[in-house]
Design a protein around this motif. Structure first.
Motif, PDB file in Angstrom:
ATOM      1  N   VAL A 234       0.852  -1.183   0.000  1.00  0.00           N
ATOM      2  CA  VAL A 234       0.000   0.000   0.000  1.00  0.00           C
ATOM      3  C   VAL A 234       0.888   1.233   0.000  1.00  0.00           C
ATOM      4  N   SER A 235       0.488   2.252  -0.754  1.00  0.00           N
ATOM      5  CA  SER A 235       1.240   3.505  -0.811  1.00  0.00           C
ATOM      6  C   SER A 235       0.654   4.498   0.186  1.00  0.00           C
ATOM      7  N   TYR A 236       1.513   5.071   1.009  1.00  0.00           N
ATOM      8  CA  TYR A 236       1.084   6.027   2.021  1.00  0.00           C
ATOM      9  C   TYR A 236       1.704   7.392   1.747  1.00  0.00           C
ATOM     10  N   MET A 237       0.947   8.408   2.105  1.00  0.00           N
ATOM     11  CA  MET A 237       1.434   9.787   2.016  1.00  0.00           C
ATOM     12  C   MET A 237       1.362  10.409   3.408  1.00  0.00           C
ATOM     13  N   VAL A 238       2.401  11.096   3.808  1.00  0.00           N
ATOM     14  CA  VAL A 238       2.442  11.760   5.109  1.00  0.00           C
ATOM     15  C   VAL A 238       2.660  13.252   4.889  1.00  0.00           C
ATOM     16  N   VAL A 239       1.977  14.058   5.685  1.00  0.00           N
ATOM     17  CA  VAL A 239       2.129  15.512   5.655  1.00  0.00           C
ATOM     18  C   VAL A 239       2.462  15.972   7.066  1.00  0.00           C
ATOM     19  N   THR A 240       3.545  16.724   7.205  1.00  0.00           N
ATOM     20  CA  THR A 240       3.996  17.218   8.504  1.00  0.00           C
ATOM     21  C   THR A 240       3.984  18.735   8.492  1.00  0.00           C
ATOM     22  N   CYS A 241       3.503  19.323   9.575  1.00  0.00           N
ATOM     23  CA  CYS A 241       3.382  20.778   9.689  1.00  0.00           C
ATOM     24  C   CYS A 241       4.435  21.305  10.659  1.00  0.00           C
ATOM     25  N   HIS A 242       5.059  22.425  10.321  1.00  0.00           N
ATOM     26  CA  HIS A 242       6.111  23.035  11.138  1.00  0.00           C
ATOM     27  C   HIS A 242       5.713  24.473  11.462  1.00  0.00           C
ATOM     28  N   PHE A 243       5.910  24.876  12.717  1.00  0.00           N
ATOM     29  CA  PHE A 243       5.525  26.225  13.132  1.00  0.00           C
ATOM     30  C   PHE A 243       6.186  26.547  14.467  1.00  0.00           C
ATOM     31  N   ILE A 244       6.063  27.820  14.871  1.00  0.00           N
ATOM     32  CA  ILE A 244       6.582  28.286  16.156  1.00  0.00           C
ATOM     33  C   ILE A 244       5.402  28.471  17.107  1.00  0.00           C
ATOM     34  N   VAL A 629       8.448  43.442  15.295  1.00  0.00           N
ATOM     35  CA  VAL A 629       8.009  42.922  13.991  1.00  0.00           C
ATOM     36  C   VAL A 629       9.054  41.969  13.420  1.00  0.00           C
ATOM     37  N   LEU A 630      10.301  42.353  13.499  1.00  0.00           N
ATOM     38  CA  LEU A 630      11.370  41.545  12.913  1.00  0.00           C
ATOM     39  C   LEU A 630      11.473  40.186  13.593  1.00  0.00           C
ATOM     40  N   SER A 631      11.198  40.108  14.890  1.00  0.00           N
ATOM     41  CA  SER A 631      11.282  38.827  15.589  1.00  0.00           C
ATOM     42  C   SER A 631      10.252  37.835  15.065  1.00  0.00           C
ATOM     43  N   LYS A 632       9.059  38.325  14.721  1.00  0.00           N
ATOM     44  CA  LYS A 632       8.045  37.441  14.146  1.00  0.00           C
ATOM     45  C   LYS A 632       8.484  36.926  12.776  1.00  0.00           C
ATOM     46  N   MET A 633       9.043  37.819  11.985  1.00  0.00           N
ATOM     47  CA  MET A 633       9.528  37.417  10.667  1.00  0.00           C
ATOM     48  C   MET A 633      10.661  36.407  10.785  1.00  0.00           C
ATOM     49  N   ALA A 634      11.576  36.642  11.721  1.00  0.00           N
ATOM     50  CA  ALA A 634      12.716  35.738  11.890  1.00  0.00           C
ATOM     51  C   ALA A 634      12.259  34.346  12.293  1.00  0.00           C
ATOM     52  N   CYS A 635      11.297  34.269  13.198  1.00  0.00           N
ATOM     53  CA  CYS A 635      10.822  32.956  13.638  1.00  0.00           C
ATOM     54  C   CYS A 635      10.138  32.195  12.515  1.00  0.00           C
ATOM     55  N   ASP A 636       9.371  32.893  11.695  1.00  0.00           N
ATOM     56  CA  ASP A 636       8.712  32.221  10.576  1.00  0.00           C
ATOM     57  C   ASP A 636       9.731  31.692   9.571  1.00  0.00           C
ATOM     58  N   VAL A 637      10.764  32.482   9.302  1.00  0.00           N
ATOM     59  CA  VAL A 637      11.788  32.056   8.339  1.00  0.00           C
ATOM     60  C   VAL A 637      12.623  30.910   8.906  1.00  0.00           C
ATOM     61  N   LEU A 638      13.009  31.019  10.180  1.00  0.00           N
ATOM     62  CA  LEU A 638      13.856  29.992  10.782  1.00  0.00           C
ATOM     63  C   LEU A 638      13.127  28.665  10.978  1.00  0.00           C
ATOM     64  N   SER A 639      11.813  28.709  11.049  1.00  0.00           N
ATOM     65  CA  SER A 639      11.045  27.475  11.241  1.00  0.00           C
ATOM     66  C   SER A 639      10.835  26.697   9.948  1.00  0.00           C
ATOM     67  N   ILE A 640      11.243  27.262   8.816  1.00  0.00           N
ATOM     68  CA  ILE A 640      11.065  26.579   7.528  1.00  0.00           C
ATOM     69  C   ILE A 640      11.969  25.350   7.485  1.00  0.00           C
ATOM     70  N   PRO A 641      11.416  24.165   7.258  1.00  0.00           N
ATOM     71  CA  PRO A 641      12.259  22.954   7.204  1.00  0.00           C
ATOM     72  C   PRO A 641      13.054  22.897   5.906  1.00  0.00           C
ATOM     73  N   ILE A 642      14.326  22.579   6.010  1.00  0.00           N
ATOM     74  CA  ILE A 642      15.167  22.464   4.823  1.00  0.00           C
ATOM     75  C   ILE A 642      15.284  21.020   4.348  1.00  0.00           C
ATOM     76  N   THR A 643      14.678  20.096   5.090  1.00  0.00           N
ATOM     77  CA  THR A 643      14.691  18.687   4.694  1.00  0.00           C
ATOM     78  C   THR A 643      13.309  18.092   4.933  1.00  0.00           C
ATOM     79  N   THR A 644      13.084  16.911   4.367  1.00  0.00           N
ATOM     80  CA  THR A 644      11.846  16.160   4.604  1.00  0.00           C
ATOM     81  C   THR A 644      12.085  15.054   5.636  1.00  0.00           C
ATOM     82  N   VAL A 645      13.131  15.204   6.436  1.00  0.00           N
ATOM     83  CA  VAL A 645      13.461  14.176   7.420  1.00  0.00           C
ATOM     84  C   VAL A 645      12.307  13.967   8.395  1.00  0.00           C
TER      85      VAL A 645
END
Length: 707
Positions: A234-244, A629-645
């Protein structure tokens, strides 16, 4: 007959109810007819009779002072061999000093607080429970009275099944039920059908918690992966959510684990992903999607970006929306290089297989190792799809290069002996790939590394490739050339996301960009990219400023107006005060145009910190008042996953190697598998249980005997 009349009271049952704790002492006073003596009988809280005012030693002795304190219902006077007297507790037989003046406070303190035997008689033996939370030290938080709750036990059992990937039949194991009965006689056996229903109930409860957690997030990123279970077909698909979260901690949650029937086209993947985002009500919050380099993912992400653009405005028109998995790119890059010595790798792999195919061959190999007094004690057989597993196999086999020729003399069937020249090439390749292995540890060592970590390692890769590209060795030159071509294909152009994340690390800022870009790119390209990065950051920052004014700024103004109107001292807000607030907001916005938070941040010096445990999110949390304002932007950018691990780890606890559904779950339906695996992820986060990487899933480790 004695002149004293005594009132006899029946003693209480030993199983005294808790109501007796508040019972009022009963005093029965009897007076003889001649009124010569008076005696009183006191019933203490434990029903022990206490006679006070009686004369000891007959009528010739002088009368002793009455003991009126209720504490004497719990004590009796004993005479010691030295003729001294001491009060003795009738429960625990403890003896105390008889104080002058008749003071009994120390005796009262004993029966109320310290006498365990009295408490046992009054209330019976109660059960105790250890109330604790799971910590790294494993310490216990407190000890308290235990109240058995079968419903709570069933909840925890369902958590146990999901978190530790146990079969439903675990609750029917004889020894497990014996253990529970030993722990508490109140335990009632649970069937596998019942615990399955409880798992579904726990799933629904935890799903509501995750949904509430996602509502508090302003922006989220998603990763997705798809695979085929070899046990289930069976083929499975997984979706993972990342946030602060609200505590400035990086969070990830598995949203779906669903069956996706073939064909796995980009349209099918896009539909499944869109359905997931709508179900969780985050389709207006997603701004980044990280996937591997499969062709159908390119189509799916392009279609998803177009769909989301109708509902919400993506950053830079969606240019940052599609993020390619860095771990997957790195694997492709090294695999292309290793193909240059593919024949040598095949011989080494077959050599390890030949030795480990039977116990007798392994014993022969072990005897040779013992004769040569080699320190190494294991061989490794790799998973051919994971380059780091191949690296471990080659580096380990290299330690036994003198053993394999002697093994060939004893085993005529061994036909894969590498030559001396082959071993020299293996040594050079292992030395070259050691740096790549360190990079892999950074990427795969965490399920969700922050995106600011990758640019310095990208610089190391480029420098290593350039250095070895100039080597005179023919095969190394060809190997590095293939890797450089793959590097230029995926990272030859400026990666805005990785660069922006690096700048938002206070240890880097623009200084890291200016230092490493000339090495990664050509002179003209590096100058162009160095200009592009701050421009892109300012564009993104302006979007956050507008959002802050539209949401937070107006709300803050409204709260100030409400507070002002509630004061009886100040003037009404509808007059001069409202105009003043409007002037202040306009004044602050005009100053911000001159020097923004981003400008102030970039102009400040680099935060020099050599601590390897530096947490960039903690830094932004501490400076959130300075950079609202900049702290909110920084957290959103830093929370972006660079891998699908993080998504791949849903398929196997190690996040790598062959990904399978456990054999005892292979017969389960797709809905049950979804409940178990999503529940495992949510409950692991709830209990603070972190997955440990299992290297044996990437390769097989064989211990050599006689060593």
């Amino acid at each position: 007959m004695s002149d004293h009349a005594t009132s006899m009271l029946s003693s209480e049952n030993s199983q005294t109810t808790p109501i007796m704790e508040n019972a009022i002492d009963v005093v029965v006073e009897n007076v003889n007819l001649n009124k010569e003596n008076t005696s009183s009988t006191t019933l203490g809280v434990d029903g022990v009779e206490n006679v006070e005012g009686s004369e000891e030693g007959g009528g010739d002795c002088a009368k002793k002072r009455k003991r009126t304190s209720q504490v004497w219902s719990e004590f009796k006077i004993v005479t010691l061999p030295d003729k001294s007297e001491k009060p003795e507790c009738i429960h625990c037989k403890g003896r105390f000093t008889l104080l002058k003046g008749g003071t009994t406070s120390h005796l009262l303190r004993h029966i109320k607080e310290n006498c365990v035997m009295r408490k046992t008689k009054l209330f019976g033996q109660k059960e105790l429970t250890l109330k604790s939370s799971i910590t790294e030290s494993g310490t216990v938080a407190s000890v308290q009275n235990f109240k058995y709750d079968q419903t709570k036990i069933r909840d925890i059992l369902s958590h146990l099944i999901m978190v530790h990937e146990l079969p439903f039949s675990f609750v029917e194991y004889e020894v497990f039920n014996l253990l529970m009965k030993t722990a508490t006689p109140h335990y009632q056996k649970v069937s596998r059908a019942t615990v399955r229903k409880d798992c579904f109930s726990s799933y629904e409860v935890e799903k509501k918690k995750v949904s509430a957690l996602l509502k508090s997030a302003t922006k989220v990123s998603v990763t997705t992966d798809i695979w085929k279970s070899t046990n289930q077909k069976v083929s499975y698909m997984v979706v993972t959510c990342h946030f602060i979260d609200s505590n400035w901690k990086l969070q990830k949650r598995t949203l779906i684990f669903c069956d996706v029937p073939p064909p796995h086209s980009g349209v099918a993947i896009c539909d499944a992903l869109s359905k997931c985002l709508v179900e969780w009500e985050i389709d207006d919050k997603v701004w980044i999607a990280t996937v591997d380099n499969a062709s159908y993912n390119d189509v799916a992400i392009r279609m998803l970006k177009d769909n989301l653009s109708y509902k919400n405005q993506l950053a830079f028109g969606g240019k940052l929306f599609h993020v390619r998995c860095c771990a997957h790119i790195l694997n492709l890059l090294v695999q292309d290089g290793l193909s240059e010595i593919g024949d040598i790798i095949k011989n080494v792999r077959e050599s390890v297989k030949h030795v480990t195919q039977s116990e007798s061959r392994l014993n022969i190999f072990g005897e040779i190792v013992k004769q040569l007094k080699l320190p190494s004690k294991k061989l490794i057989l790799d998973c051919c799809t994971r380059w780091n597993a191949t690296f471990f196999m080659l580096s380990t086999a290299l330690e036994f290069k003198d053993v394999f020729p002697r093994y060939a003399q004893r085993e005529a069937s061994y036909l894969f002996l590498p030559s001396e020249d082959d071993w020299m090439k293996v040594a050079e390749v292992c030395s070259f790939l050691a740096a790549f292995n360190e990079l892999t540890k950074i990427i795969l060592g965490s399920e969700y590394p922050t995106s600011n970590l990758f640019l310095p390692e990208l610089y190391n890769i480029k420098r290593l490739l350039d250095r070895n590209y100039l080597a005179e060795n023919g095969f190394m030159h060809s190997m590095v050339m293939k890797m450089k071509d793959k590097f230029d294909k995926y990272w030859g152009d400026c990666n805005l996301l990785i660069s922006m994340a690096a700048v938002l690390d206070p240890r880097n800022k623009m200084q890291l960009i200016e230092w490493c870009f000339p090495m990664i790119y050509s002179r003209s390209d590096s100058i162009e990219h160095i200009i592009t990065i701050p421009e892109t950051l300012h564009m993104l920052y302006r979007d956050y400023v507008e959002a802050h004014k539209a949401n937070g700024g107006e709300k803050e103004g409204e709260s100030e107006i409400q507070n002002e109107s509630s004061s009886a001292v100040t003037m009404r807000t509808s007059g001069v005060r409202a105009e003043f607030f409007s002037y202040i907001r306009h004044f602050e916005s005009s100053i911000e145009q001159v020097k923004s938070e981003l400008d102030i941040y970039l102009e400040e010096g680099v935060h020099l910190c050599e601590d390897s445990n530096f947490d960039v999110l903690d830094w932004w949390k501490m400076n959130s008042l300075k950079f609202r304002v900049l702290s909110k932007m920084a957290c959103d950018v830093l929370s972006i996953p660079i891998t699908t691990v993080a998504s791949e780890s849903a398929f196997s606890a190690g996040g790598g190697g062959e990904r399978v559904i456990e054999p005892h779950r292979a017969s389960l339906g797709a809905d049950t598998v979804k409940v178990l695996l999503c529940g495992e992820d949510w409950l692991s986060a709830f209990y603070g249980i972190k997955r440990k990487r299992k290297d044996e899933e990437d390769f097989k480790e064989i211990k050599i005997p006689h060593t």
